[in-house]
Motif scaffolding. Structure first.
Motif, PDB file in Angstrom:
ATOM      1  N   GLY A 220      -1.336  13.646  -1.843  1.00  0.00           N
ATOM      2  CA  GLY A 220      -1.888  12.536  -1.879  1.00  0.00           C
ATOM      3  C   GLY A 220      -1.413  11.607  -3.136  1.00  0.00           C
ATOM      4  N   GLN A 221      -0.961  10.196  -2.984  1.00  0.00           N
ATOM      5  CA  GLN A 221      -0.749   9.699  -4.691  1.00  0.00           C
ATOM      6  C   GLN A 221      -2.093   9.675  -5.475  1.00  0.00           C
ATOM      7  OE1 GLN A 221       0.362   7.906  -1.776  1.00  0.00           O
ATOM      8  NE2 GLN A 221       2.525   8.182  -2.449  1.00  0.00           N
ATOM      9  N   ASN A 222      -3.436   9.697  -4.915  1.00  0.00           N
ATOM     10  CA  ASN A 222      -4.719   9.674  -5.560  1.00  0.00           C
ATOM     11  C   ASN A 222      -5.431  10.949  -4.676  1.00  0.00           C
ATOM     12  OD1 ASN A 222      -6.285   9.033  -7.620  1.00  0.00           O
ATOM     13  ND2 ASN A 222      -6.699   6.941  -6.650  1.00  0.00           N
ATOM     14  N   VAL A 223      -5.085  12.055  -4.730  1.00  0.00           N
ATOM     15  CA  VAL A 223      -5.712  13.012  -3.788  1.00  0.00           C
ATOM     16  C   VAL A 223      -7.010  13.174  -3.789  1.00  0.00           C
ATOM     17  CG1 VAL A 223      -5.273  15.191  -5.170  1.00  0.00           C
ATOM     18  CG2 VAL A 223      -5.180  15.120  -2.663  1.00  0.00           C
ATOM     19  N   ASN A 224      -7.816  13.034  -4.789  1.00  0.00           N
ATOM     20  CA  ASN A 224      -9.244  13.329  -5.139  1.00  0.00           C
ATOM     21  C   ASN A 224     -10.118  12.084  -5.005  1.00  0.00           C
ATOM     22  OD1 ASN A 224      -8.070  12.494  -7.333  1.00  0.00           O
ATOM     23  ND2 ASN A 224      -9.635  13.003  -8.814  1.00  0.00           N
ATOM     24  N   SER A 225      -9.329  10.984  -4.440  1.00  0.00           N
ATOM     25  CA  SER A 225     -10.201   9.722  -3.676  1.00  0.00           C
ATOM     26  C   SER A 225     -10.070   9.861  -2.135  1.00  0.00           C
ATOM     27  CB  SER A 225      -9.787   8.600  -4.227  1.00  0.00           C
ATOM     28  OG  SER A 225      -8.752   8.182  -4.096  1.00  0.00           O
ATOM     29  N   PHE A 246     -13.147  14.627  -0.648  1.00  0.00           N
ATOM     30  CA  PHE A 246     -12.361  15.493  -1.091  1.00  0.00           C
ATOM     31  C   PHE A 246     -13.072  17.054  -1.305  1.00  0.00           C
ATOM     32  CE2 PHE A 246      -9.445  17.641  -4.283  1.00  0.00           C
ATOM     33  CZ  PHE A 246      -8.354  17.689  -3.463  1.00  0.00           C
ATOM     34  N   ALA A 247     -13.928  16.992  -2.074  1.00  0.00           N
ATOM     35  CA  ALA A 247     -14.781  18.248  -2.141  1.00  0.00           C
ATOM     36  C   ALA A 247     -15.070  19.023  -1.031  1.00  0.00           C
ATOM     37  CB  ALA A 247     -16.110  17.920  -3.159  1.00  0.00           C
ATOM     38  N   THR A 248     -15.400  18.136   0.111  1.00  0.00           N
ATOM     39  CA  THR A 248     -16.050  18.955   1.123  1.00  0.00           C
ATOM     40  C   THR A 248     -14.697  19.528   1.829  1.00  0.00           C
ATOM     41  OG1 THR A 248     -16.212  16.667   2.362  1.00  0.00           O
ATOM     42  CG2 THR A 248     -18.268  17.913   1.718  1.00  0.00           C
ATOM     43  N   LEU A 249     -13.694  18.666   1.675  1.00  0.00           N
ATOM     44  CA  LEU A 249     -12.225  19.167   2.543  1.00  0.00           C
ATOM     45  C   LEU A 249     -12.006  20.478   1.879  1.00  0.00           C
ATOM     46  CD1 LEU A 249      -9.916  18.322   4.262  1.00  0.00           C
ATOM     47  CD2 LEU A 249      -8.944  17.372   2.600  1.00  0.00           C
ATOM     48  N   LYS A 270      -9.920   9.727 -13.311  1.00  0.00           N
ATOM     49  CA  LYS A 270     -11.263   8.721 -13.348  1.00  0.00           C
ATOM     50  C   LYS A 270     -12.054   9.332 -11.954  1.00  0.00           C
ATOM     51  CE  LYS A 270      -9.264   5.069 -10.686  1.00  0.00           C
ATOM     52  NZ  LYS A 270      -9.633   5.387  -9.553  1.00  0.00           N
ATOM     53  N   ASP A 271     -11.353  10.011 -10.941  1.00  0.00           N
ATOM     54  CA  ASP A 271     -11.934  10.341  -9.780  1.00  0.00           C
ATOM     55  C   ASP A 271     -12.443  11.759  -9.762  1.00  0.00           C
ATOM     56  OD1 ASP A 271     -12.059   7.627  -8.537  1.00  0.00           O
ATOM     57  OD2 ASP A 271      -9.697   8.173  -8.196  1.00  0.00           O
ATOM     58  N   PHE A 272     -12.359  12.374 -10.709  1.00  0.00           N
ATOM     59  CA  PHE A 272     -12.651  13.903 -10.872  1.00  0.00           C
ATOM     60  C   PHE A 272     -14.101  14.089 -10.881  1.00  0.00           C
ATOM     61  CE2 PHE A 272     -11.524  18.155 -10.985  1.00  0.00           C
ATOM     62  CZ  PHE A 272      -9.946  18.060 -10.490  1.00  0.00           C
ATOM     63  N   THR A 273     -14.901  13.965  -9.926  1.00  0.00           N
ATOM     64  CA  THR A 273     -16.117  13.832  -9.754  1.00  0.00           C
ATOM     65  C   THR A 273     -16.919  15.448  -9.749  1.00  0.00           C
ATOM     66  OG1 THR A 273     -15.992  13.891  -7.512  1.00  0.00           O
ATOM     67  CG2 THR A 273     -16.583  11.748  -8.678  1.00  0.00           C
ATOM     68  N   GLN A 274     -18.123  15.384 -10.130  1.00  0.00           N
ATOM     69  CA  GLN A 274     -18.778  16.766 -10.171  1.00  0.00           C
ATOM     70  C   GLN A 274     -18.560  17.523  -8.833  1.00  0.00           C
ATOM     71  OE1 GLN A 274     -20.054  17.938 -12.887  1.00  0.00           O
ATOM     72  NE2 GLN A 274     -20.789  19.980 -11.843  1.00  0.00           N
ATOM     73  N   ASP A 275     -18.779  16.917  -7.768  1.00  0.00           N
ATOM     74  CA  ASP A 275     -18.678  17.713  -6.594  1.00  0.00           C
ATOM     75  C   ASP A 275     -17.263  18.498  -6.484  1.00  0.00           C
ATOM     76  OD1 ASP A 275     -17.455  15.293  -5.999  1.00  0.00           O
ATOM     77  OD2 ASP A 275     -18.102  15.150  -4.160  1.00  0.00           O
ATOM     78  N   VAL A 276     -16.137  17.724  -6.751  1.00  0.00           N
ATOM     79  CA  VAL A 276     -14.867  18.257  -6.753  1.00  0.00           C
ATOM     80  C   VAL A 276     -14.766  19.597  -7.835  1.00  0.00           C
ATOM     81  CG1 VAL A 276     -12.565  17.989  -7.149  1.00  0.00           C
ATOM     82  CG2 VAL A 276     -13.964  16.284  -6.090  1.00  0.00           C
TER      83      VAL A 276
END
Ligand code: SF4
Length: 469
Positions: A220-225, A246-249, A270-276
């Motif tokens: 994805g161009q912005n895969v973790n969003s 993304f994390a659940t995927l 910027k979208d690298f969240t804790q759940d990821v």
């Protein structure tokens, strides 16, 4: 009848048109893995229309160029190829189709129509699935077709696909981008972010596992969003097996039997969240090399780039990931010579590279892209300075790589054996979890298997391993 079913009918019509003839296709793909994945769909449609592949484009009845517009030299390459193909077109009547990102740029399509009028089909990123219809009409009417849509984009499922590999597969999970980094043309040519449904993705990966694929790369161009826009804007989507992010995927793909390694590109810091972070830590199949595009190390350049993080925030994120995920390593993308970049700013980039110690750095010299804010900035950097900085960065990265490669010697690495080495038919080649190329002597029946190798020596671009059974 949905859009793809309609195209399947056109595929049949083209097949009938060619009945009894041996018709061949050639494809030239430029750019990123998303484009390569699109080319696999183009191949799927061409095969469905009765064409067979040829590596010799002179034998082809149709040639498709799937273009990229991220770097300027891609345009020169395309125009060079079109110059070469003109004679073949005149003599053989080969159908010439050009698609992909570059076709979403009006100044390029205008140039093609003016300077290369023999091109038959121009199709864009949003109309790729209509290629069978376009080919049918060109065969029937011999009238030029320009099939380009300037829309936000939609999710089209069910396009046939012919994959170029039998061990590793790419699966696009979302398309488009809402970030508008000021150097980047992608949001203008690929449209807004939209995610595929969890069900479609999981079923595709399950089917790949059944076919024997061992590794998937989620694209994805912005895969973790993934699904972020849908959640934020309350756009309905079907939550399937609990996948709503993304994390659940990642966690669900990790459960698919047969798949042994999962990679993903490209996330945005910027979208690298804790759940990821936790999902990567917990899922044993998710590779522990994280591609975390830096682009620049200086906060002021990052601001001008519209990256939405500072140097400090980036480094804090790296530290946090290192603390939470044992043995994690990083790769990145860096652009040198963005407008306004001073020597001091550039030194911030070198500083981040030293601090993070990347395994792999994809380095680019800033390239002006018509239509982006970066192109309109007045403080462009002279070419010789850009090249000087590029060489300085390259020397640093190569020095670090050499040191890192040495640390592999004497270790045991899990390597997915991908095939025989291009340079030596008697050697096998594969990749470590950290994406290092490893070559080894071994029986061809190891191809497609994940094996433990002792690393016995290192070279700039590869490691040498030994299989002990
Ligand atoms: S995140 Fe930035 S660099 Fe990546 S595709 Fe979007 S605009 Fe381009």
């Amino acid at each position: 009848m949905n859009k793809v079913e309609q195209e399947l009918e056109y595929m049949e019509k083209v097949k009938e048109y060619h009945q009894g003839k041996d018709v061949k296709y050639a494809i030239f793909t430029m750019g990123c893995q998303l484009n390569e994945n699109d080319s696999e769909k183009i191949e799927g449609m061409l095969v469905g229309m009765g064409y067979t592949k040829t590596e010799d484009s002179k034998q082809a009845d149709i040639i498709v160029y799937n273009t990229c517009c991220v770097r300027e030299n891609a345009e020169e390459r395309l125009f060079g190829k079109l110059g070469e193909i003109k004679k073949q077109k005149e003599e053989k009547g080969t159908v010439i189709a050009i698609g992909g990102c570059m076709m979403q740029e009006k100044h390029i399509t205008e140039k093609i129509k003016k300077s290369y009028p023999f091109v038959d089909i121009l199709f864009g990123t949003h109309t790729l699935y209509k290629l069978p219809e376009d080919i049918y009409h060109i065969l029937e009417n011999r009238k030029k077709i320009e099939d380009i849509a300037y829309i936000d984009g939609e999710v089209i499922e069910g396009i046939p696909i012919v994959r170029g590999d039998h061990i590793k597969a790419s699966v696009t999970i979302m398309n488009g981008c809402n970030n508008f980094c000021s150097y980047c043309i992608v949001p203008y040519v690929r449209g807004r972010e939209r995610s595929r449904s969890p069900r479609d993705i999981l079923e595709e990966i399950e089917s790949l596992a059944k076919q024997g694929y061992k590794e998937v790369t989620l694209l994805g161009q912005n895969v973790n969003s993934y699904l972020r826009v849908e959640r934020e804007k309350n756009i309905p989507f079907e939550e399937y097996r609990g996948v709503n992010s993304f994390a659940t995927l990642l966690r669900e793909v990790n459960k698919i039997e047969g798949i042994e390694r999962i990679r993903f590109v490209s996330p945005h810091p910027k979208d690298f969240t804790q759940d990821v972070i936790e999902a990567i830590r917990d899922c044993e199949k998710v590779s522990k090399i994280i591609h975390l595009p830096l682009q620049a190390g200086s906060t002021s350049v990052l601001k001008a780039m519209n990256r939405k993080y500072t140097k400090e925030q980036y480094l804090e994120l790296v530290d946090k990931i290192k603390r939470e995920i044992p043995h994690v390593v990083f790769s990145t993308d860096i652009i040198v010579g963005f407008p306004g970049e001073t020597q001091r700013n550039f030194e911030d980039t070198l500083d981040v590279v030293k601090k993070v110690g990347y395994e792999q750095v994809f380095m680019f010299i800033y390239s002006r892209r018509v239509g982006t804010p970066g192109d309109k900035m007045e403080n462009q950097i002279p070419e010789e300075i850009k090249h000087e900085r590029f060489n300085q960065l390259k020397a640093l990265v190569e020095g670090q790589m050499e040191e890192q490669n040495k640390t592999y010697i004497g270790t045991v690495q899990k390597v997915l054996i991908e095939g025989t080495s291009k340079n030596n038919e008697n050697m096998l080649t594969g990749r470590t979890d950290s994406n290092k190329v490893v070559i080894l002597e071994g029986d061809k029946n190891l191809i497609g298997k994940m094996v433990n190798l002792n690393i016995i020596s290192e070279h700039m671009w590869y490691l040498k391993g030994e299989y002990r059974g």
